[in-house]
Design a protein around this motif. Structure first.
Motif, mmCIF file in Angstrom:
data_model
loop_
_atom_site.group_PDB
_atom_site.id
_atom_site.type_symbol
_atom_site.label_atom_id
_atom_site.label_comp_id
_atom_site.label_asym_id
_atom_site.label_seq_id
_atom_site.Cartn_x
_atom_site.Cartn_y
_atom_site.Cartn_z
ATOM 1 N N ILE A 71 0.874 -1.167 0.000
ATOM 2 C CA ILE A 71 0.000 0.000 0.000
ATOM 3 C C ILE A 71 0.909 1.214 0.000
ATOM 4 N N ASP A 72 0.912 1.913 -1.125
ATOM 5 C CA ASP A 72 1.806 3.059 -1.279
ATOM 6 C C ASP A 72 3.250 2.599 -1.066
ATOM 7 N N GLY A 73 3.972 3.164 -0.108
ATOM 8 C CA GLY A 73 5.377 2.802 0.081
ATOM 9 C C GLY A 73 5.612 1.688 1.069
ATOM 10 N N GLU A 74 4.542 1.118 1.645
ATOM 11 C CA GLU A 74 4.677 0.012 2.585
ATOM 12 C C GLU A 74 4.533 -1.292 1.810
ATOM 13 N N MET A 75 5.532 -2.172 1.893
ATOM 14 C CA MET A 75 5.568 -3.372 1.063
ATOM 15 C C MET A 75 5.956 -4.589 1.907
ATOM 16 N N ARG A 76 5.496 -5.751 1.435
ATOM 17 C CA ARG A 76 5.908 -7.012 2.072
ATOM 18 C C ARG A 76 6.007 -8.080 1.005
ATOM 19 N N ALA A 77 7.015 -8.935 1.141
ATOM 20 C CA ALA A 77 7.272 -9.962 0.131
ATOM 21 C C ALA A 77 7.339 -11.342 0.762
ATOM 22 N N ARG A 78 6.946 -12.327 -0.025
ATOM 23 C CA ARG A 78 7.092 -13.738 0.339
ATOM 24 C C ARG A 78 7.881 -14.431 -0.760
ATOM 25 N N GLY A 79 8.874 -15.204 -0.375
ATOM 26 C CA GLY A 79 9.634 -15.981 -1.348
ATOM 27 C C GLY A 79 10.392 -15.115 -2.345
ATOM 28 N N MET A 119 16.219 6.368 -5.843
ATOM 29 C CA MET A 119 17.642 6.577 -5.582
ATOM 30 C C MET A 119 18.356 5.241 -5.373
ATOM 31 N N GLY A 120 17.580 4.155 -5.424
ATOM 32 C CA GLY A 120 18.155 2.838 -5.265
ATOM 33 C C GLY A 120 17.071 1.779 -5.275
ATOM 34 N N VAL A 121 17.466 0.542 -5.039
ATOM 35 C CA VAL A 121 16.535 -0.587 -5.026
ATOM 36 C C VAL A 121 16.752 -1.389 -3.749
ATOM 37 N N ILE A 122 15.658 -1.757 -3.111
ATOM 38 C CA ILE A 122 15.699 -2.625 -1.943
ATOM 39 C C ILE A 122 15.220 -4.003 -2.369
ATOM 40 N N GLU A 123 15.987 -5.038 -2.070
ATOM 41 C CA GLU A 123 15.609 -6.400 -2.421
ATOM 42 C C GLU A 123 14.939 -7.060 -1.225
ATOM 43 N N LEU A 124 13.749 -7.624 -1.462
ATOM 44 C CA LEU A 124 12.953 -8.218 -0.395
ATOM 45 C C LEU A 124 12.682 -9.686 -0.661
ATOM 46 N N SER A 125 12.773 -10.486 0.391
ATOM 47 C CA SER A 125 12.354 -11.879 0.357
ATOM 48 C C SER A 125 11.978 -12.254 1.781
ATOM 49 N N ASP A 126 10.710 -12.607 1.999
ATOM 50 C CA ASP A 126 10.210 -12.923 3.341
ATOM 51 C C ASP A 126 10.499 -11.792 4.319
ATOM 52 N N MET A 127 10.203 -10.589 3.890
ATOM 53 C CA MET A 127 10.500 -9.396 4.687
ATOM 54 C C MET A 127 9.571 -8.266 4.270
ATOM 55 N N ALA A 128 9.403 -7.279 5.155
ATOM 56 C CA ALA A 128 8.595 -6.099 4.869
ATOM 57 C C ALA A 128 9.463 -4.855 4.956
ATOM 58 N N VAL A 129 9.038 -3.808 4.263
ATOM 59 C CA VAL A 129 9.724 -2.523 4.338
ATOM 60 C C VAL A 129 8.687 -1.413 4.395
ATOM 61 N N ALA A 130 8.971 -0.401 5.176
ATOM 62 C CA ALA A 130 8.105 0.777 5.255
ATOM 63 C C ALA A 130 8.995 2.007 5.330
ATOM 64 N N THR A 131 8.525 3.085 4.752
ATOM 65 C CA THR A 131 9.297 4.327 4.716
ATOM 66 C C THR A 131 8.477 5.463 5.302
ATOM 67 N N SER A 132 9.124 6.239 6.155
ATOM 68 C CA SER A 132 8.530 7.461 6.695
ATOM 69 C C SER A 132 9.420 8.618 6.270
ATOM 70 N N GLY A 133 8.803 9.720 5.871
ATOM 71 C CA GLY A 133 9.603 10.857 5.416
ATOM 72 C C GLY A 133 8.868 12.166 5.582
ATOM 73 N N SER A 134 9.618 13.238 5.462
ATOM 74 C CA SER A 134 9.044 14.583 5.593
ATOM 75 C C SER A 134 8.834 15.235 4.242
ATOM 76 N N TYR A 135 9.050 14.498 3.153
ATOM 77 C CA TYR A 135 9.084 15.100 1.825
ATOM 78 C C TYR A 135 7.787 14.947 1.035
ATOM 79 N N ARG A 136 6.907 14.003 1.413
ATOM 80 C CA ARG A 136 5.720 13.754 0.607
ATOM 81 C C ARG A 136 4.474 14.444 1.176
ATOM 82 N N HIS A 137 4.319 14.398 2.507
ATOM 83 C CA HIS A 137 3.164 15.028 3.149
ATOM 84 C C HIS A 137 3.669 16.180 4.001
ATOM 85 N N TRP A 138 3.425 17.380 3.553
ATOM 86 C CA TRP A 138 3.919 18.571 4.227
ATOM 87 C C TRP A 138 2.981 19.740 3.940
#
Length: 311
Positions: free
Chosen positions: A185-193, A216-235
């Motif tokens: 959902i938006d920038g919050e992601m989760r991967a399996r396998g 600015m880069g790529v995050i590789e996910l496998s059986d893991m979740a990632v979420a990003t918080s920032g001050s640049y999108r909602h201000w």
């Protein structure tokens, strides 16, 4: 839903609106796979989270709790109880940096439901008000699936609900027997396998720029979740200065530090989401050792563009 290894796998993508943005699911399965039931289940899952935890829906379960008198027990659905319990846990673990009880501040600065602009009178009142710790002012009774406020409190779950929504999507994918997937959902992601070729799922790490969207880069996910918080999108711009939508509970004001964004990798997206908010509040110097202590991967991007990563 069962997949057959005898049929060639093709890429499937499902998506739809939720929580003011969109959800998405990507997976590989036989081309003839009937995805209508899966698509409906995903939609139902995120809609249920939104109906329970939205600050914007007057009839949400969260707003029922917010509107309840101090001291009154409110029966809540189990999903919301799960999120409140995790929010309190991470609130304690972060020394109060993650705080669900900043709803009054969020609204006063124009980021919540309403007119969408800062109101000086409400800002002054919300900033000056003596407010107990949310960990003290919110009591949960898991056995009866109910909660109550012991002090006046306005809860806002924008720093954790999307992550939980992603975890609910993950539960649906597993329930349908999909062996490998990427949901978000938006920038919050989760991967399996992994993808069929054995490589991890690739998630873009967005450059924290208010004026453009680029990786600015790529995050590789496998059986893991990632979420990003920032001050640049909602201000918002208030009296000539840019203010973040993230509130600093200690200062009772919008966040001000050297961080532009924080990405957190964790087993659950709910935890990654909440910790990302906590680390934004704490700043890199205080957050880095805390992340290491809790076994969390992190990417800190400072306002000057420098990056500190531990994945």
């Amino acid at each position: 839903m069962k997949t057959s290894t005898d049929s060639p796998l093709v890429r499937h993508a499902l998506n739809g609106p939720t929580m003011g943005t969109r959800y998405a699911a990507i997976f590989h399965a036989p081309e003839h796979l009937a995805t209508a039931a899966l698509a409906q289940a995903l939609s139902d899952a995120v809609d249920r989270v939104d109906q329970q935890m939205s600050s914007w829906k007057p009839d949400s379960d969260l707003n029922r709790l917010n509107a309840a008198p101090v001291g009154a027990w409110v029966t809540l659905p189990p999903e919301l109880m799960t999120v409140l319990a995790e929010g309190l846990r991470i609130g304690r673990a972060s020394g109060g940096a993650f705080d669900m009880g900043v709803g009054g501040l969020v609204a006063a600065w124009g980021f919540g439901p309403g007119a969408g602009k800062a109101e000086p009178g409400r800002i002054a009142a919300a900033s000056a008000a003596t407010r107990p710790s949310t960990m003290q002012a919110l009591q949960l009774d898991p056995a009866s699936s109910r909660a109550r406020k012991t002090e006046a409190l306005c809860l806002d779950l924008s720093g954790i609900a999307k992550g939980f929504g992603v975890d609910e999507m993950a539960r649906v994918m597993d329930g349908f027997g999909i062996p490998a997937w990427l949901v978000g959902i938006d920038g919050e992601m989760r991967a399996r396998g992994t993808k069929p070729d054995g490589t991890p799922w690739a998630v873009a790490h967005e450059r924290p720029d208010r004026h453009s969207r680029e990786a600015m880069g790529v995050i590789e996910l496998s059986d893991m979740a990632v979420a990003t918080s920032g001050s640049y999108r909602h201000w918002a711009e208030v009296e000539g200065r840019i203010v973040s939508h993230t509130m600093d509970p200690a200062r009772r004001a919008p966040l001000e530090n050297d961080l532009a964004s924080v990405s957190v990798l964790a087993p659950s997206c709910m935890a990654a989401d909440a910790w990302a908010t906590a680390f934004m509040v704490l700043g890199a110097a205080a957050a880095a050792p805390l992340a290491e202590r809790h076994g969390l991967g992190t990417i800190f991007v400072r306002s000057d563009g420098s990056v500190q990563a531990r994945i």
